[in-house]
Design an enzyme around this catalytic site. Structure first.
Site, PDB file in Angstrom:
ATOM      1  N   ASP B 305      27.815  91.060  59.309  1.00  9.62           N
ATOM      2  CA  ASP B 305      26.858  90.351  58.749  1.00  9.62           C
ATOM      3  C   ASP B 305      27.470  88.793  58.656  1.00  9.62           C
ATOM      4  OD1 ASP B 305      24.458  91.437  58.706  1.00  9.62           O
ATOM      5  OD2 ASP B 305      25.056  92.951  57.019  1.00  9.62           O
ATOM      6  N   ASP B 342      13.103  73.874  42.218  1.00 10.91           N
ATOM      7  CA  ASP B 342      13.563  75.048  43.208  1.00 10.91           C
ATOM      8  C   ASP B 342      14.755  75.491  42.845  1.00 10.91           C
ATOM      9  OD1 ASP B 342      14.494  76.520  45.358  1.00 10.91           O
ATOM     10  OD2 ASP B 342      13.885  75.059  47.057  1.00 10.91           O
ATOM     11  N   GLU B 346      19.818  76.885  48.053  1.00 10.29           N
ATOM     12  CA  GLU B 346      19.478  75.521  49.021  1.00 10.29           C
ATOM     13  C   GLU B 346      18.673  74.479  48.288  1.00 10.29           C
ATOM     14  OE1 GLU B 346      18.804  78.722  49.438  1.00 10.29           O
ATOM     15  OE2 GLU B 346      19.663  79.309  51.084  1.00 10.29           O
ATOM     16  N   PHE B 375       8.328  79.050  46.564  1.00  7.02           N
ATOM     17  CA  PHE B 375       8.327  79.346  48.192  1.00  7.02           C
ATOM     18  C   PHE B 375       7.382  80.724  48.027  1.00  7.02           C
ATOM     19  CE2 PHE B 375       9.885  82.126  51.390  1.00  7.02           C
ATOM     20  CZ  PHE B 375      10.202  81.200  52.463  1.00  7.02           C
ATOM     21  N   ALA B 377       6.219  83.891  50.984  1.00  4.06           N
ATOM     22  CA  ALA B 377       6.216  84.539  52.287  1.00  4.06           C
ATOM     23  C   ALA B 377       5.058  84.255  53.327  1.00  4.06           C
ATOM     24  CB  ALA B 377       6.256  85.945  52.320  1.00  4.06           C
ATOM     25  N   ARG B 380       5.515  79.770  53.544  1.00  7.73           N
ATOM     26  CA  ARG B 380       6.755  79.646  53.956  1.00  7.73           C
ATOM     27  C   ARG B 380       7.157  78.328  53.757  1.00  7.73           C
ATOM     28  NH1 ARG B 380       6.452  81.140  59.232  1.00  7.73           N
ATOM     29  NH2 ARG B 380       8.643  80.658  59.778  1.00  7.73           N
ATOM     30  N   LYS B 394       8.130  70.998  51.582  1.00  9.46           N
ATOM     31  CA  LYS B 394       9.506  71.144  52.439  1.00  9.46           C
ATOM     32  C   LYS B 394       9.202  72.485  52.871  1.00  9.46           C
ATOM     33  CE  LYS B 394      13.364  72.246  49.562  1.00  9.46           C
ATOM     34  NZ  LYS B 394      12.782  72.553  48.155  1.00  9.46           N
TER      35      LYS B 394
END
Lengths: 564, 684
Positions: B305, B342, B346, B375, B377, B380, B394
């Protein structure tokens, strides 16, 4: 003198390879079914046999066909030898053979051994020579070649379950390879003065006024196939030392080339079949190195001569006892090494009279299973056995399950390889040791001490290794020896063929893993060296003790001034 | 397992004393027969003992006694090697067993009920539901079906920091013997009684259920074959000797047999196998079978992975790319604001970068933030709504485009400019994050995948070993290709799904290759099961752990490389010692053959190239050497032959030189030395 010898050797080897390479490629096309110029004859033969040439066989069926075909061949040969006195083409009026001699000879010719416990000109009628022995010279050779081709298919085919059709391989081998090559050689030999007739033996009056019977007959045709098929059974008793079997230097050269031609060609056919010529060249290289080493050893031993008799007989030209002056040391030893390397029973000098070390090298070549070029087909599948063992050891040492040509060598293959490997020690040591102690076996012993033992070992090695040449000096024509040596020949042939076909049957179904830098390459000089090492060490460890008691003891004694 | 058992020295009395005891216990013929070479040696030793007792051997009693003694030592040394290897595992197993004993479970009648009753752990059946709260030992392997808890798994993994276990997702599996340290969970038992992970681990480290691996079986067959050949050689030697006018005393023949048969490798074979498994356990990897470990050495293709294995799990902001007309600092400021709340790595890295590069600090922004948009789904995107009504967002390019286009006032020039930057970032392997304020695109943040240091070298090593590395990633092919090139993998599967992973494995296997992969999620289970070596992560789902044939307790995917090394080392050790063993025979012949035939052919003494003092001492020296070499090689067998990744040819050349050539030379020196010592102390 020596430089002339070296030039002879170089010419011989160059010619041999130059002929073997194209022959190997041609053989490949024959067994791929691409040669069809005798298609009508092929078709008729398949109809007679009742086989569908398109239908391939699994290893079990293939092996059964081999066994069945050889059994029928054996029975026919046995029958005509027992009935010789009532069959035609018997100008010398020779009687029926004894049961044990007939058994021994029939086994000998069907197993491609061509051990001769008889003298050809005094025992066999023209009918048996032609219809019995020559026929078996062809088909026993073709059997060996077919088996080897089937075994190779097992190594090179991917995920299949069949190894080919025995009858098709047999027919094609005979029609496209053995017959044409023999025909050419027979014509050449006739041109060199080898007889090819059905005349009765001639009687001549010698200069001293004595009557001499001169044997003759259809010799050329049998000699051609005797060399080509690594048979070696002479038409005459003393084989290729007989001026009628081998009259000229050219006939000698041709016969020497024919002895190794197909075995060498096998390496190149194999390279083509494996679609990787390097694999074939590697095996050729290993064989060639041992061959050259063995030849050099024997040659030097013979050249050195026998120090014990140097005062009475000049040893300037080396040990010439038992050698024809017309061949000298070089052509005699080359012949001797080539035939013992190649499972060919023919001789042009008497191996019994070699120096102990010279004789030992030839004996050792047979003991290792005649894998240095070896018998037609037999030598190659024998070599593949050593390859399997080498790959297994080496493969473990690089940290992978051992692979050869991308096929994993696992428990089943090792088991079968070990089984095949047992046939030589069982035959030579197991059955041979009985002759060293049982009174019935000791009767055959004509010489004392280590030399007698060498003769015994040579006889049992020659039989088990399906070589057929005799050291001589060993009275092998007894009921006991005929029987025991017959068993040895069967053991050496079938206890080897069946496991090897089984190995092929097991390998043919396997996947072929593509090579990576982690796979151990089997075409490098490293592999070549390792393969040679395994052959020498396995052979050496098995036979060193008896060799110490035989030729080595004799050699040491010779140096100390004792003879036997 | 480092916290549980310290690496024990081979000379640790705690290991050696029980191993000595075991050496005698293992003389039991029923056990010995499993090792044919040593069985033959034991039979020979027994016969030799009889000759010693009856005095019928026809040789000097003093010498015979010593030969017999050393023959027994040969067997005992081999037993000792095996016992020593097993002993190291046993120590580990005992501590694991301690974990297992006292567990009591709180069994629930149903999932909804909280009305538990105590049952003992061995009485739990598959499908039972148990309740575990802070302080409880989890009684059986299972899957969390309700609740969340932190669990201390140090008993199994040696890692003392607790891990989170919750229902749903990829962190739902719990192992019996671990302890809940906070909160509670309800666990559905997935194991059969007596077949728990712990049980398996104990059996494994003890070597109790050890079955011979395919290569071990093949090698054993070869060794048996060689033993048979040498039996024939030795048995037929007497008739040939009799013919030659001498008779070899039976004890000498027996001694010759033992020195010839491959006792060195025969005696060490099982120790090598056990020690190999032990090395794996030490690396915190549990193999469900020895077969899997051995197969690891054969791996041709390794699927890894990307995330967590090749790159750090999270991407880091590397640069801000403003559109024309927007200042870089302006973009950084907006991006900073959008990421303040956030908590993803990231987001944190964006804040970090803005601080570092443009010295933006919290103090500069007094404008209150009204709302954090997390965030999701569906959208997005993430961002903030400010109190002054402005919207900062963003997100991925397509999501942002959809979002800004609802407004309809975005010029196509802006979009195409944005797209150019986005593509440039994607092409270089990064992840573009588009930043907007009030539905105006300001620019793009470049999130970079950070390749783990040293991973490139590891892949180069693997390539040298002939192993192809394949990166699995959810990225698009463009991004994947760039990262693949940077990391030095040979191939990649982009936009990976369980289906195309499975397809890739099958395709490789169809070419005859052996494939290894690691995974943790349930969606990895089919691929794990299909691959030849499946390394499941211990913190993965029970389905993944069931499908794999190896489990890594540390949940470190790079462990696969270690596993491959252990597998290779196992095979190399066996092959090398076999070669050594066979090569030794040459010297033994030169010691014994002249000794045996001295009376028949005195001139054969020329073969005594070692110049051994007498026939008796020659035979005795060979037998002693044969026994001592087993002891001398025990450390090598247990530690494994030194393995450095290199091409097969180089590896072979090296090992042949050490074990082949060494095997030829060492016994000449060893036997000569022993002979000199025997003479010096006057026993031969």
């Amino acid at each position: 003198m020596i430089s002339a010898d070296i030039i002879q050797i170089i010419i011989y080897f160059t010619l041999l390879v130059a002929l073997a390479v194209p022959l190997g490629l041609y053989m490949h096309s024959v067994f791929e079914g691409k040669q069809r110029w005798l298609k009508p004859i092929e078709g008729i033969l398949y109809k007679i046999i009742g086989t569908d040439p398109e239908k391939e066989q699994r290893w079990t069926k293939y092996a059964l066909c081999v066994l069945g075909f050889n059994l029928i061949g054996f029975l026919l040969l046995y029958a005509i030898m027992r009935l010789q006195h009532i069959l035609p083409f018997n100008p010398a009026d020779m009687g029926a053979l004894s049961p044990d001699l007939a058994f021994n000879t029939a086994v000998s010719f069907t197993t491609n051994t061509n051990w001769q416990a008889y003298g050809g000109e005094s025992t066999m009628s023209y009918f048996i020579q032609m219809m019995g022995l020559t026929v078996q010279n062809f088909v026993s050779a073709a059997t060996g070649i077919a088996v080897a081709v089937a075994v190779i298919r097992g190594f090179v085919r991917k995920q299949m379950d069949t190894l080919g059709n025995f009858w098709v391989d047999l027919v094609r081998c005979t029609l496209y390879i053995l017959l044409p090559l023999s025909f050419v050689a027979a014509l050449f030999l006739v041109a060199q003065g080898v007889p090819q007739n059905l005349d009765p033996y001639a009687t001549a009056t010698t200069l001293e006024g004595a009557q001499q019977t001169i044997a003759q007959g259809p010799a050329a045709s049998q000699i051609a196939i005797k060399q080509l098929g690594t048979n070696g059974g002479g038409f005459f008793s003393i084989n290729s030392a007989h001026p009628y079997e081998n009259p000229t230097p050219l006939s000698n050269l041709l016969q020497m080339l024919y002895i190794l031609l197909i075995p060498v060609a096998f390496c190149f056919m194999y390279g083509r079949m494996a679609k990787d010529m390097r694999q074939g060249i590697a095996i050729f290289g290993a064989m060639a190195i041992i061959f050259v080493a063995a030849f050099s050893g024997t040659y030097l031993a013979e050249k050195a001569g026998n120090p014990l008799i140097a005062d009475e007989i000049s040893q300037m030209d080396g040990n010439m006892e038992g050698k024809e002056t017309r061949f000298g040391v070089v052509n005699s030893t080359l012949w001797g090494v080539a035939t013992t390397a190649a499972s060919n029973g023919s001789v042009n000098s008497m191996h019994d009279s070699y120096t102990p070390l010279g004789g030992m090298i030839m004996l050792f070549l047979i003991m290792t299973g005649e894998v240095v070029f070896g018998g037609v087909g037999a030598g190659f599948y024998g070599m593949l056995l050593y390859v399997v063992l080498t790959v297994f050891l080496a493969g473990l040492m690089v940290g992978r399950t051992p692979e050869y040509l991308g096929k994993k060598i696992e428990g089943r293959e090792v088991k079968l390889a070990v089984l095949a490997m047992l046939s030589m020690p069982v035959g030579i040591l197991g059955l041979g040791c009985l002759s060293a102690v049982l009174p019935i076996g000791l009767e055959s012993m004509q010489d004392q001490g280590p030399h007698g033992l060498s003769e015994l070992l040579y006889a049992y090695s020659s039989a088990t290794g399906n070589n057929g040449s005799a050291f001589a000096g060993y009275g092998a024509g007894t009921f006991y020896q005929n029987t025991m040596l017959g068993i040895c020949m069967l053991l050496g042939r079938y206890a080897f063929i069946i496991p090897m076909l089984a190995v092929a049957g097991s390998l043919v179904a396997k996947k072929q893993t593509p090579p990576t830098s982690g796979t151990f390459p089997t075409h490098t000089t490293l592999f070549l060296g390792l393969l040679i090492g395994v052959i020498l060490i396995v052979g050496g460890l098995t036979f060193f003790p008896v060799l110490a008691l035989g030729p080595i003891a004799e050699h040491m004694a010779m140096l100390k001034g004792t003879t036997f | 397992m480092s916290t549980m058992t310290k690496e024990m020295s081979l000379l640790d009395p705690a290991l050696v004393v029980p191993a000595l005891k075991q050496s005698f216990v293992k003389l039991n013929p029923a056990k010995l027969i499993k090792n044919p070479v040593m069985f033959v040696t034991a039979v020979v030793a027994l016969l030799s003992t009889l000759y010693t007792l009856t005095g019928a051997g026809g040789v000097d009693q003093g010498i015979l006694f010593q030969i017999t003694l050393w023959l027994w030592f040969t067997v005992l040394f081999a037993n000792f090697a095996e016992a020593l290897a097993e002993g190291r595992g046993k120590a580990r197993a005992d501590s694991l067993r301690g974990v297992k004993k006292e567990t009591v479970a709180k069994k629930l009648p149903s999932l909804d009920s909280n009305d538990w009753r105590e049952v003992s752990a061995p009485d739990l059946k598959q499908g039972d539901i148990i309740y575990c709260e802070a302080g409880d030992m989890i009684a059986a392997d299972g899957e969390v079906i309700d609740g969340i808890a932190s669990v201390n798994e140090s008993a199994i993994t040696g890692e003392s920091a607790p891990v989170i276990r919750e229902n749903g997702g990829d962190r739902s599996s719990v192992t019996g013997g671990t302890r809940v340290v906070s909160d509670w969970i309800k666990v559905k038992v997935t194991q059969k009684p007596g077949e728990s992970f712990l049980d398996r681990m104990i059996a494994l480290v003890e070597g109790a259920q050890r079955q011979k691996t395919p290569n071990e079986i093949a090698l054993t067959i070869l060794l048996v074959g060689m033993t048979i050949i040498f039996l024939i050689v030795v048995a037929t030697l007497q008739p040939f000797a009799v013919y030659s006018g001498t008779s070899i005393p039976m004890p000498y023949l027996l001694a010759l047999l033992v020195t010839l048969i491959p006792t060195t490798i025969g005696g060490l074979l099982s120790a090598i196998g056990i020690a190999g498994m032990d090395r794996l356990v030490k690396a915190n990897v549990i193999a469900k079978s020895g077969r899997a470990v051995e197969a690891a050495g054969d791996i041709d293709t390794l699927l890894l992975d990307k995330t967590g294995t090749i790159t750090f799990g999270n991407r880091m902001a590397d640069e801000f790319f403003p559109l024309s007309g927007v200042g870089a600092e302006e973009l950084a400021r907006v991006a900073y604001l959008s990421s303040l709340s956030d908590n993803t790595p990231e987001g944190k890295s964006i804040v970090e970068l803005a601080k570092r590069k443009y010295h933006i600090t919290e103090g500069q922004h007094k404008r209150p933030v009204a709302e954090f948009i997390e965030f999701s789904a569906q959208t997005r995107m993430s961002g903030v709504n400010m109190e002054d009504g402005s919207e900062i967002r963003k997100g991925a390019e397509d999501a942002i485009l959809k979002y800004v286009q609802t407004q309809g006032n975005v010029s196509s020039a802006t979009i195409s400019q944005c797209r150019i930057i986005v593509e440039k970032i994607a092409k270089s392997g990064g992840t573009p994050l588009v930043v907007t304020k009030d539905k105006n695109i300001l620019g793009v943040v470049y999130l970079k995948d950070i390749i783990k240091p040293g991973i490139r070298e590891r892949f180069a090593t693997l390539r040298k070993m002939g192993i192809k590395t394949v990166m699995i990633t959810g990225d698009n092919p463009l991004t994947a290709a760039t990262i693949a090139a940077e990391a030095g993998v040979d191939d990649f599967i982009a936009e990976a799904t369980p289906e195309n992973k499975l397809a890739y494995i099958r395709e490789e296997q169809a070419q005859g290759k052996l494939v290894a992969m690691c995974g943790d999620g349930s969606n990895d289970a089919p691929a794990l099961a299909q691959s030849d070596i499946g390394l499941a992560m211990n913190d993965g789902t029970p389905a993944a752990k069931e499908a794999g044939n190896l489990v890594d307790l540390d949940s470190d995917p790079t462990k696969l490389i270690e596993v491959v090394m252990v597998g290779k080392q196992l095979l190399i050790s066996r092959g090398s010692l076999t070669t050594f063993s066979i090569a030794n025979d040459v010297a033994k012949y030169f010691a014994i053959i002249p000794a045996l035939f001295l009376t028949a052919y005195p001139s054969l003494s020329a073969l005594n190239i070692m110049g051994l003092s007498s026939p008796q001492s020659a035979i005795l020296s060979a037998v002693i050497f044969n026994a001592l070499v087993i002891i001398a090689l025990i450390p090598l067998a247990i530690r494994g032959v030194n393995y450095k990744p290199m091409s097969a040819s180089d590896l072979l050349r090296r090992n042949l030189l050490i074990y082949g050539l060494g095997g030829l030379i060492v016994p000449f020196i060893g036997i000569k030395l022993i002979d000199m010592i025997l003479v010096a102390i006057g026993v031969a």
